[in-house]
Design a protein around this motif. Structure first.
Motif, PDB file in Angstrom:
ATOM      1  N   MET A 288      -5.020  19.210  18.544  1.00 26.11           N
ATOM      2  CA  MET A 288      -5.111  19.666  17.154  1.00 26.11           C
ATOM      3  C   MET A 288      -4.774  18.545  16.176  1.00 26.11           C
ATOM      4  SD  MET A 288      -6.209  22.762  17.020  1.00 26.11           S
ATOM      5  CE  MET A 288      -7.372  22.116  18.166  1.00 26.11           C
ATOM      6  N   ALA A 289      -3.854  17.658  16.552  1.00 24.25           N
ATOM      7  CA  ALA A 289      -3.535  16.512  15.696  1.00 24.25           C
ATOM      8  C   ALA A 289      -4.759  15.612  15.554  1.00 24.25           C
ATOM      9  CB  ALA A 289      -2.355  15.734  16.269  1.00 24.25           C
ATOM     10  N   CYS A 290      -5.452  15.388  16.649  1.00 21.44           N
ATOM     11  CA  CYS A 290      -6.679  14.589  16.610  1.00 21.44           C
ATOM     12  C   CYS A 290      -7.747  15.286  15.759  1.00 21.44           C
ATOM     13  CB  CYS A 290      -7.189  14.369  18.030  1.00 21.44           C
ATOM     14  SG  CYS A 290      -8.691  13.389  18.107  1.00 21.44           S
ATOM     15  N   PHE A 291      -7.867  16.593  15.901  1.00 19.64           N
ATOM     16  CA  PHE A 291      -8.832  17.373  15.132  1.00 19.64           C
ATOM     17  C   PHE A 291      -8.554  17.254  13.630  1.00 19.64           C
ATOM     18  CE2 PHE A 291      -9.783  21.448  13.039  1.00 19.64           C
ATOM     19  CZ  PHE A 291     -11.148  21.513  13.239  1.00 19.64           C
ATOM     20  N   VAL A 292      -7.301  17.440  13.238  1.00 16.93           N
ATOM     21  CA  VAL A 292      -6.934  17.382  11.818  1.00 16.93           C
ATOM     22  C   VAL A 292      -7.166  15.980  11.261  1.00 16.93           C
ATOM     23  CG1 VAL A 292      -4.993  17.549  10.195  1.00 16.93           C
ATOM     24  CG2 VAL A 292      -5.323  19.314  11.924  1.00 16.93           C
ATOM     25  N   LYS A 293      -6.728  14.964  11.982  1.00 13.03           N
ATOM     26  CA  LYS A 293      -6.920  13.579  11.510  1.00 13.03           C
ATOM     27  C   LYS A 293      -8.402  13.235  11.371  1.00 13.03           C
ATOM     28  CE  LYS A 293      -2.664  11.434  13.064  1.00 13.03           C
ATOM     29  NZ  LYS A 293      -2.204  10.803  11.863  1.00 13.03           N
ATOM     30  N   THR A 294      -9.198  13.680  12.320  1.00 10.60           N
ATOM     31  CA  THR A 294     -10.632  13.423  12.267  1.00 10.60           C
ATOM     32  C   THR A 294     -11.260  14.104  11.067  1.00 10.60           C
ATOM     33  OG1 THR A 294     -10.709  13.250  14.669  1.00 10.60           O
ATOM     34  CG2 THR A 294     -12.797  13.635  13.547  1.00 10.60           C
ATOM     35  N   ARG A 295     -10.920  15.360  10.843  1.00  8.24           N
ATOM     36  CA  ARG A 295     -11.489  16.095   9.700  1.00  8.24           C
ATOM     37  C   ARG A 295     -11.067  15.480   8.369  1.00  8.24           C
ATOM     38  NH1 ARG A 295     -15.343  20.055  10.870  1.00  8.24           N
ATOM     39  NH2 ARG A 295     -14.885  20.674   8.740  1.00  8.24           N
ATOM     40  N   MET A 296      -9.822  15.052   8.280  1.00  6.83           N
ATOM     41  CA  MET A 296      -9.354  14.421   7.043  1.00  6.83           C
ATOM     42  C   MET A 296     -10.054  13.081   6.831  1.00  6.83           C
ATOM     43  SD  MET A 296      -7.480  16.579   5.566  1.00  6.83           S
ATOM     44  CE  MET A 296      -6.903  15.573   4.237  1.00  6.83           C
ATOM     45  N   SER A 297     -10.234  12.320   7.897  1.00  7.56           N
ATOM     46  CA  SER A 297     -10.928  11.034   7.786  1.00  7.56           C
ATOM     47  C   SER A 297     -12.367  11.224   7.319  1.00  7.56           C
ATOM     48  CB  SER A 297     -10.928  10.306   9.133  1.00  7.56           C
ATOM     49  OG  SER A 297      -9.626   9.983   9.503  1.00  7.56           O
TER      50      SER A 297
ATOM     51  N   SER B 106       0.826  -1.217   0.000  1.00  7.59           N
ATOM     52  CA  SER B 106       0.000   0.000   0.000  1.00  7.59           C
ATOM     53  C   SER B 106       0.856   1.262   0.000  1.00  7.59           C
ATOM     54  CB  SER B 106      -0.925   0.006   1.213  1.00  7.59           C
ATOM     55  OG  SER B 106      -1.800  -1.078   1.167  1.00  7.59           O
ATOM     56  N   LYS B 107       1.954   1.212   0.732  1.00  5.11           N
ATOM     57  CA  LYS B 107       2.848   2.363   0.826  1.00  5.11           C
ATOM     58  C   LYS B 107       3.376   2.756  -0.557  1.00  5.11           C
ATOM     59  CE  LYS B 107       7.050   3.787   3.213  1.00  5.11           C
ATOM     60  NZ  LYS B 107       8.119   3.365   4.115  1.00  5.11           N
ATOM     61  N   LYS B 108       3.765   1.772  -1.359  1.00  4.19           N
ATOM     62  CA  LYS B 108       4.293   2.032  -2.702  1.00  4.19           C
ATOM     63  C   LYS B 108       3.203   2.582  -3.620  1.00  4.19           C
ATOM     64  CE  LYS B 108       8.596   0.866  -2.530  1.00  4.19           C
ATOM     65  NZ  LYS B 108       9.631   1.859  -2.726  1.00  4.19           N
ATOM     66  N   VAL B 109       1.996   2.050  -3.499  1.00  2.00           N
ATOM     67  CA  VAL B 109       0.880   2.515  -4.329  1.00  2.00           C
ATOM     68  C   VAL B 109       0.590   3.983  -4.033  1.00  2.00           C
ATOM     69  CG1 VAL B 109      -1.578   2.221  -4.805  1.00  2.00           C
ATOM     70  CG2 VAL B 109      -0.129   0.218  -4.546  1.00  2.00           C
ATOM     71  N   LEU B 110       0.595   4.338  -2.749  1.00  2.00           N
ATOM     72  CA  LEU B 110       0.346   5.732  -2.373  1.00  2.00           C
ATOM     73  C   LEU B 110       1.480   6.650  -2.820  1.00  2.00           C
ATOM     74  CD1 LEU B 110      -1.177   5.273   1.185  1.00  2.00           C
ATOM     75  CD2 LEU B 110      -2.357   5.964  -0.904  1.00  2.00           C
ATOM     76  N   GLU B 111       2.716   6.176  -2.734  1.00  2.78           N
ATOM     77  CA  GLU B 111       3.852   6.971  -3.205  1.00  2.78           C
ATOM     78  C   GLU B 111       3.750   7.252  -4.698  1.00  2.78           C
ATOM     79  OE1 GLU B 111       7.500   5.035  -2.131  1.00  2.78           O
ATOM     80  OE2 GLU B 111       7.176   5.337   0.018  1.00  2.78           O
ATOM     81  N   LYS B 112       3.348   6.240  -5.465  1.00  2.00           N
ATOM     82  CA  LYS B 112       3.203   6.419  -6.915  1.00  2.00           C
ATOM     83  C   LYS B 112       2.068   7.375  -7.241  1.00  2.00           C
ATOM     84  CE  LYS B 112       5.182   2.037  -8.404  1.00  2.00           C
ATOM     85  NZ  LYS B 112       4.955   0.767  -9.101  1.00  2.00           N
TER      86      LYS B 112
ATOM     87  N   LYS C   5       3.030   9.433   2.756  1.00  2.00           N
ATOM     88  CA  LYS C   5       4.085  10.060   3.551  1.00  2.00           C
ATOM     89  C   LYS C   5       3.932  11.582   3.606  1.00  2.00           C
ATOM     90  CE  LYS C   5       9.119  10.387   3.725  1.00  2.00           C
ATOM     91  NZ  LYS C   5      10.369  10.023   3.057  1.00  2.00           N
ATOM     92  N   GLU C   6       3.742  12.210   2.448  1.00  2.00           N
ATOM     93  CA  GLU C   6       3.635  13.670   2.420  1.00  2.00           C
ATOM     94  C   GLU C   6       2.332  14.154   3.048  1.00  2.00           C
ATOM     95  OE1 GLU C   6       4.383  14.035  -1.791  1.00  2.00           O
ATOM     96  OE2 GLU C   6       6.299  14.992  -1.357  1.00  2.00           O
ATOM     97  N   ALA C   7       1.273  13.374   2.924  1.00  2.00           N
ATOM     98  CA  ALA C   7      -0.003  13.736   3.545  1.00  2.00           C
ATOM     99  C   ALA C   7       0.122  13.715   5.068  1.00  2.00           C
ATOM    100  CB  ALA C   7      -1.104  12.800   3.083  1.00  2.00           C
TER     101      ALA C   7
ATOM    102  N   ILE D 103       1.656  20.147  -2.150  1.00  2.00           N
ATOM    103  CA  ILE D 103       1.841  18.903  -1.409  1.00  2.00           C
ATOM    104  C   ILE D 103       0.724  17.954  -1.822  1.00  2.00           C
ATOM    105  CG2 ILE D 103       1.910  17.823   0.863  1.00  2.00           C
ATOM    106  CD1 ILE D 103       2.799  20.581   1.944  1.00  2.00           C
ATOM    107  N   PRO D 104       1.067  16.853  -2.475  1.00  2.00           N
ATOM    108  CA  PRO D 104       0.014  15.905  -2.865  1.00  2.00           C
ATOM    109  C   PRO D 104      -0.508  15.154  -1.643  1.00  2.00           C
ATOM    110  CG  PRO D 104       2.156  15.047  -3.463  1.00  2.00           C
ATOM    111  CD  PRO D 104       2.386  16.426  -2.929  1.00  2.00           C
ATOM    112  N   MET D 105      -1.802  15.185  -1.472  1.00  2.00           N
ATOM    113  CA  MET D 105      -2.440  14.503  -0.352  1.00  2.00           C
ATOM    114  C   MET D 105      -2.966  13.174  -0.871  1.00  2.00           C
ATOM    115  SD  MET D 105      -2.086  16.731   2.085  1.00  2.00           S
ATOM    116  CE  MET D 105      -3.283  16.556   3.370  1.00  2.00           C
ATOM    117  N   ALA D 106      -2.207  12.106  -0.688  1.00  2.00           N
ATOM    118  CA  ALA D 106      -2.572  10.786  -1.188  1.00  2.00           C
ATOM    119  C   ALA D 106      -3.075   9.922  -0.035  1.00  2.00           C
ATOM    120  CB  ALA D 106      -1.377  10.118  -1.853  1.00  2.00           C
ATOM    121  N   TYR D 107      -4.277   9.377  -0.219  1.00  2.00           N
ATOM    122  CA  TYR D 107      -4.901   8.515   0.778  1.00  2.00           C
ATOM    123  C   TYR D 107      -5.430   7.265   0.096  1.00  2.00           C
ATOM    124  CZ  TYR D 107      -4.865  12.475   3.969  1.00  2.00           C
ATOM    125  OH  TYR D 107      -4.472  13.504   4.774  1.00  2.00           O
TER     126      TYR D 107
END
Length: 126
Positions: free
Chosen positions: A78-87, A15-21, A54-56, A42-46
């Motif tokens: 704030m880390a929890c807030f950002v992760k929750t909003r992104m999810s 999965s890590k390689k797929v997201l990097e590509k 990695k960059e996301a 900054i590419p946000m890859a999920y």
């Protein structure tokens, strides 16, 4: 970019390689145009499972740090807030991909009879 890392077209790649590509493809497409305008990109890859590239992850941490200092809150909050909003954004995007977009004529409206307002006041008493 939201990618299905379990798709048969990716074979048995991690999965890590797929997201990097996916991030590299997005960066190759938009980075030059952003640099011409003197902007960062900054590419946000999920993945569809919510796995961040990695960059996301780095961007989420940076955003959490900036929000923590701006709003004078703990970094962990704030880390929890950002992760929750992104999810939530990922889930919303995947749902739209599966369901299709809603027509532009549909608009969210408040009920005219005030039922929702009374319900929210009632629930706050608990």
């Amino acid at each position: 970019v939201i990618t299905d890392t379990d798709a048969p077209s990716y074979g048995h790649q991690p999965s890590k390689k797929v997201l990097e590509k996916a991030a590299k493809r997005k960066k190759d497409k938009y980075l030059e145009a952003c640099r011409e305008r003197r902007r960062d990109f900054i590419p946000m890859a999920y993945s569809v499972d919510g796995l961040a590239g990695k960059e996301a992850r780095a961007a989420e941490k940076r955003l959490a740090s900036l929000l923590a200092s701006k709003w004078d809150r703990p970094y962990s909050e704030m880390a929890c807030f950002v992760k929750t909003r992104m999810s939530l954004s990922i889930v919303r995007s995947i749902s739209m991909l599966l369901r299709g977009s809603r027509s532009s004529a549909w608009k969210r409206r408040a009920p005219d009879d005030g039922v929702a307002a009374r319900a929210s006041v009632t629930s706050q008493r608990w």
